[in-house]
Each structure stands twice: as structure tokens, then as C-alpha cells.
Design a protein around this motif. Structure first.
Motif, mmCIF file in Angstrom:
data_model
loop_
_atom_site.group_PDB
_atom_site.id
_atom_site.type_symbol
_atom_site.label_atom_id
_atom_site.label_comp_id
_atom_site.label_asym_id
_atom_site.label_seq_id
_atom_site.Cartn_x
_atom_site.Cartn_y
_atom_site.Cartn_z
ATOM 1 N N SER A 75 49.659 37.713 44.484
ATOM 2 C CA SER A 75 49.035 38.925 44.474
ATOM 3 C C SER A 75 47.321 38.629 44.387
ATOM 4 C CB SER A 75 49.498 40.024 43.592
ATOM 5 O OG SER A 75 49.535 39.465 42.325
ATOM 6 N N ILE A 76 47.304 37.710 43.523
ATOM 7 C CA ILE A 76 45.853 37.224 43.000
ATOM 8 C C ILE A 76 45.344 36.229 44.109
ATOM 9 C CG2 ILE A 76 44.415 36.146 41.447
ATOM 10 C CD1 ILE A 76 46.317 37.355 39.082
ATOM 11 N N THR A 77 45.959 35.054 44.474
ATOM 12 C CA THR A 77 45.591 33.896 45.157
ATOM 13 C C THR A 77 45.908 34.166 46.539
ATOM 14 O OG1 THR A 77 47.870 33.058 44.806
ATOM 15 C CG2 THR A 77 46.217 32.281 43.063
ATOM 16 N N HIS A 78 46.743 34.652 47.074
ATOM 17 C CA HIS A 78 47.155 34.904 48.505
ATOM 18 C C HIS A 78 46.800 36.235 49.116
ATOM 19 C CE1 HIS A 78 49.084 31.025 47.439
ATOM 20 N NE2 HIS A 78 49.339 30.961 48.555
ATOM 21 N N GLU A 79 46.938 37.070 48.390
ATOM 22 C CA GLU A 79 46.825 38.502 49.097
ATOM 23 C C GLU A 79 45.603 38.902 48.727
ATOM 24 O OE1 GLU A 79 50.105 40.744 47.475
ATOM 25 O OE2 GLU A 79 51.511 39.510 47.913
ATOM 26 N N ALA A 80 45.098 39.143 47.324
ATOM 27 C CA ALA A 80 43.692 39.455 47.158
ATOM 28 C C ALA A 80 42.468 38.273 47.418
ATOM 29 C CB ALA A 80 43.455 39.922 45.672
ATOM 30 N N LYS A 81 42.928 37.045 47.527
ATOM 31 C CA LYS A 81 42.228 35.855 47.883
ATOM 32 C C LYS A 81 41.038 35.798 46.857
ATOM 33 C CE LYS A 81 43.305 35.987 52.622
ATOM 34 N NZ LYS A 81 44.512 34.748 52.317
ATOM 35 N N LEU A 82 41.287 36.168 45.539
ATOM 36 C CA LEU A 82 40.429 35.988 44.196
ATOM 37 C C LEU A 82 39.669 37.124 44.237
ATOM 38 C CD1 LEU A 82 39.678 31.996 44.564
ATOM 39 C CD2 LEU A 82 41.771 33.268 43.971
ATOM 40 N N HIS A 83 39.579 38.166 44.874
ATOM 41 C CA HIS A 83 38.653 39.232 44.995
ATOM 42 C C HIS A 83 39.261 40.473 44.238
ATOM 43 C CE1 HIS A 83 35.143 37.395 47.134
ATOM 44 N NE2 HIS A 83 36.319 36.835 48.165
ATOM 45 N N GLY A 84 38.587 40.852 43.276
ATOM 46 C CA GLY A 84 38.667 42.396 42.767
ATOM 47 C C GLY A 84 40.140 42.034 41.962
ATOM 48 N N VAL A 85 40.368 41.163 41.102
ATOM 49 C CA VAL A 85 41.670 40.793 40.728
ATOM 50 C C VAL A 85 41.629 41.017 39.177
ATOM 51 C CG1 VAL A 85 42.295 39.084 42.604
ATOM 52 C CG2 VAL A 85 41.016 38.494 40.327
ATOM 53 N N ASP A 86 40.685 41.769 38.516
ATOM 54 C CA ASP A 86 40.771 41.982 36.975
ATOM 55 C C ASP A 86 41.824 42.724 36.597
ATOM 56 O OD1 ASP A 86 38.109 41.052 36.986
ATOM 57 O OD2 ASP A 86 37.135 42.867 36.619
ATOM 58 N N GLU A 87 42.542 43.775 37.180
ATOM 59 C CA GLU A 87 43.632 44.366 36.853
ATOM 60 C C GLU A 87 44.940 43.577 37.005
ATOM 61 O OE1 GLU A 87 44.185 48.240 38.369
ATOM 62 O OE2 GLU A 87 42.306 49.108 37.867
ATOM 63 N N LEU A 88 45.060 42.704 38.002
ATOM 64 C CA LEU A 88 46.073 41.960 37.971
ATOM 65 C C LEU A 88 46.029 40.827 36.894
ATOM 66 C CD1 LEU A 88 46.035 41.846 41.950
ATOM 67 C CD2 LEU A 88 47.588 42.845 40.672
ATOM 68 N N ALA A 123 33.990 33.439 39.173
ATOM 69 C CA ALA A 123 34.400 34.607 38.524
ATOM 70 C C ALA A 123 35.688 34.470 38.109
ATOM 71 C CB ALA A 123 34.224 35.785 39.354
ATOM 72 N N LEU A 124 36.688 33.886 38.928
ATOM 73 C CA LEU A 124 38.153 33.800 38.479
ATOM 74 C C LEU A 124 38.483 33.131 37.578
ATOM 75 C CD1 LEU A 124 41.251 34.254 39.163
ATOM 76 C CD2 LEU A 124 41.330 32.012 40.428
ATOM 77 N N PHE A 125 37.678 31.718 37.541
ATOM 78 C CA PHE A 125 38.024 30.717 36.295
ATOM 79 C C PHE A 125 37.359 31.221 35.085
ATOM 80 C CE2 PHE A 125 37.864 27.516 39.958
ATOM 81 C CZ PHE A 125 39.232 27.626 40.122
ATOM 82 N N ALA A 126 36.259 32.019 35.058
ATOM 83 C CA ALA A 126 35.657 32.761 33.923
ATOM 84 C C ALA A 126 36.573 33.598 33.525
ATOM 85 C CB ALA A 126 34.512 33.339 34.446
ATOM 86 N N ALA A 127 37.128 34.621 33.991
ATOM 87 C CA ALA A 127 38.434 35.679 33.683
ATOM 88 C C ALA A 127 39.407 34.865 33.148
ATOM 89 C CB ALA A 127 38.554 36.483 34.712
ATOM 90 N N LEU A 128 39.926 33.797 33.714
ATOM 91 C CA LEU A 128 41.067 33.066 33.076
ATOM 92 C C LEU A 128 40.547 32.560 31.778
ATOM 93 C CD1 LEU A 128 42.525 31.553 36.306
ATOM 94 C CD2 LEU A 128 43.531 33.150 34.958
ATOM 95 N N ARG A 129 39.600 31.956 31.723
ATOM 96 C CA ARG A 129 39.095 31.320 30.558
ATOM 97 C C ARG A 129 38.851 32.299 29.422
ATOM 98 N NH1 ARG A 129 40.951 27.246 29.192
ATOM 99 N NH2 ARG A 129 40.044 26.037 30.724
#
Length: 248
Positions: A75-88, A123-129
Motif C-alpha cells: 500500500s506504501i510502495t506499489h499503490e501510493a508510490k511513496l506519496h502521502g503515506v504518513d498514516e500507513l 521523505a520516506l526514508f526520513a519517516a522510516l528513520r
């Protein structure tokens, strides 16, 4: 054979019957698996969420030194394609975080069609970190993720580029971006099915010996070859066919 200083295991923890001789006869599949291997990759998290209590149960079923790698949801990588994924991401962190110190890596696998969007990746990597202190590994499969700029981005973010076989998305030298490394062996030439030869496993073992602390996950699970190949890596292939246990 000298033991490797590496995290070695398979995608999932299935135990094909022909390998039972290498594992204790009692316990759940995960308990038996964890008595032999020190790592496993959770791929089911890519397809569906798991409750925190499920992750807690998996953590409790494994020895103290055991570590899991958990795959980021599609849902994060393939569907949202890294955009708008904070809640996920928050939901995923709340679930997988229940592994506690058994969480050794988060795996980000991207679709072959997803070109590098530097801002979204940053943004994704920063949020994961912000949410995880474990290894972050990225298996990108579009050519734009293998440029010098992409390599620099991954290094700056502290993300290790997955070393995959077979390779997808690039040509030339496959450059790691962080140490320790994360290796995924999918089966070659037939992805997910082909069993690697003993000679190829010897090559992988020699490489891992030169890169202590690295991960190596066998993903050629469709034919059951992953478990046998992983046993070869840790030097227990001869025990797998033990008649004393294989009939239990």
C-alpha cells in the motif's frame, strides 16, 4: 566449516519435508526454524497487516539472537508510490514495532515501474528513520535508482541497497551503499524456483565471510529450494536428509 557472522535465513519459515532432518522434531514451524537459522524475512506484511500481538508471538517463539526483517506494505510502495503515506507508515510501525529488539531490518521493495522521485524517497526514508532504529534496506528495480545521484541519496539516508540475484533494473557494477549489506537470492535462472548450485552457495558464503554482519535471505521458496540452500550456507546440508528425523 567456520560459522558466518551473518543473518542467514529464508523468506518465511516453511520447512520442506526433505529438510526436516536438520531441525528439531518438536515445536511450531517457527520454533524449529529458529533453532537452526538466526533470521527470517516476513513477506506477508507486504500483502496484509498483522496485529501487534502476532508480531509479539513470533518474537517470543525465537531465541534472543534471532532477528526478523519485515517487508514494507505494498500500500506504501506499489499503490501510493511513496506519496502521502504518513498514516500507513504509522500503522506499520505500530504493528512491526511489536517485535521489539527482534526487528533487525525493514525491507522496502519497489516496483520495476517506479522511477526515482528524490523528494518522495528522501521523505520516506526520513519517516522510516524516525520510527525505526534497525537496518533499512531498499530493493529498487528501476534503472533510475542505480545512478550516482541515487547511490548518493541512499548513502546519505543511511539505507543499504539490496544486492539481488537475479539483477533487475541496471547494468554494470552493483554498488552497495552501506555496510552491513542485505542480499536477496530469488532463484536463478527461474526466479522463485531455481535452486542454487553448491558452487554458487560457496561463492556466496565466501562473500559473506568478507562482509560480517550482512544479511542473506533465500527467496527461492516456490519450489522449497530456499531452505536447502540456506542450510548449505550454514553448513548443515548433510543433516537435512537424516533418516532418523525425516520420517517424524
Amino acid at each position: 566449516m567456520q560459522p558466518l557472522s551473518a543473518h542467514i535465513g529464508t523468506a518465511g519459515w516453511s520447512l520442506p519435508r526433505e529438510t526436516w532432518g536438520a531441525f528439531p522434531p518438536e515445536g511450531s514451524h517457527l520454533e524449529r526454524y529458529g533453532a537452526v537459522f538466526n533470521a527470517a524475512e516476513i513477506n506477508t506484511s507486504f500483502y496484509r497487516p498483522h496485529q501487534p500481538k502476532t508480531y509479539e508471538r513470533w518474537a517470543a517463539a525465537t531465541p534472543p539472537h534471532f532477528r526478523f526483517s519485515v517487508k514494507l506494505p505494498k500500500s506504501i510502495t506499489h499503490e501510493a508510490k511513496l506519496h502521502g503515506v504518513d498514516e500507513l507508515l504509522a500503522r506499520f510501525a505500530g504493528e512491526a514495532g511489536a517485535l521489539g529488539n527482534k526487528l533487525g531490518a525493514v525491507l522496502v521493495q519497489l516496483p520495476p515501474s517506479l522511477a526515482l522521485d528524490a523528494a518522495a524517497a528522501d521523505a520516506l526514508f526520513a519517516a522510516l528513520r524516525e520510527r525505526f532504529t534497525c537496518m533499512l534496506a531498499c530493493e529498487a528495480r528501476h534503472a533510475t535508482w542505480f545512478t550516482p545521484d541515487a547511490t548518493a541519496l541512499l548513502r546519505e539516508a543511511g539505507v543499504t541497497r539490496v544486492l539481488a540475484d537475479p539483477v533487475v533494473g541496471y547494468a554494470g557494477a552493483f554498488e552497495a551503499t552501506a555496510a552491513p549489506a542485505y542480499v536477496r537470492l530469488h532463484g536463478n535462472p527461474r526466479i522463485y524456483y531455481s535452486r542454487y548450485t553448491p558452487e554458487r552457495m560457496d561463492e556466496v558464503r565466501a562473500w559473506l565471510a568478507r562482509h560480517p554482519g550482512s544479511w542473506c535471505i533465500l527467496d527461492n521458496t516456490a519450489s522449497g529450494a530456499a531452505t536447502s540452500n540456506a542450510l548449505e550456507l550454514i553448513g548443515l546440508a548433510d543433516q537435512a536428509a537424516s533418516p532418523a528425523l525425516s520420517e517424524r
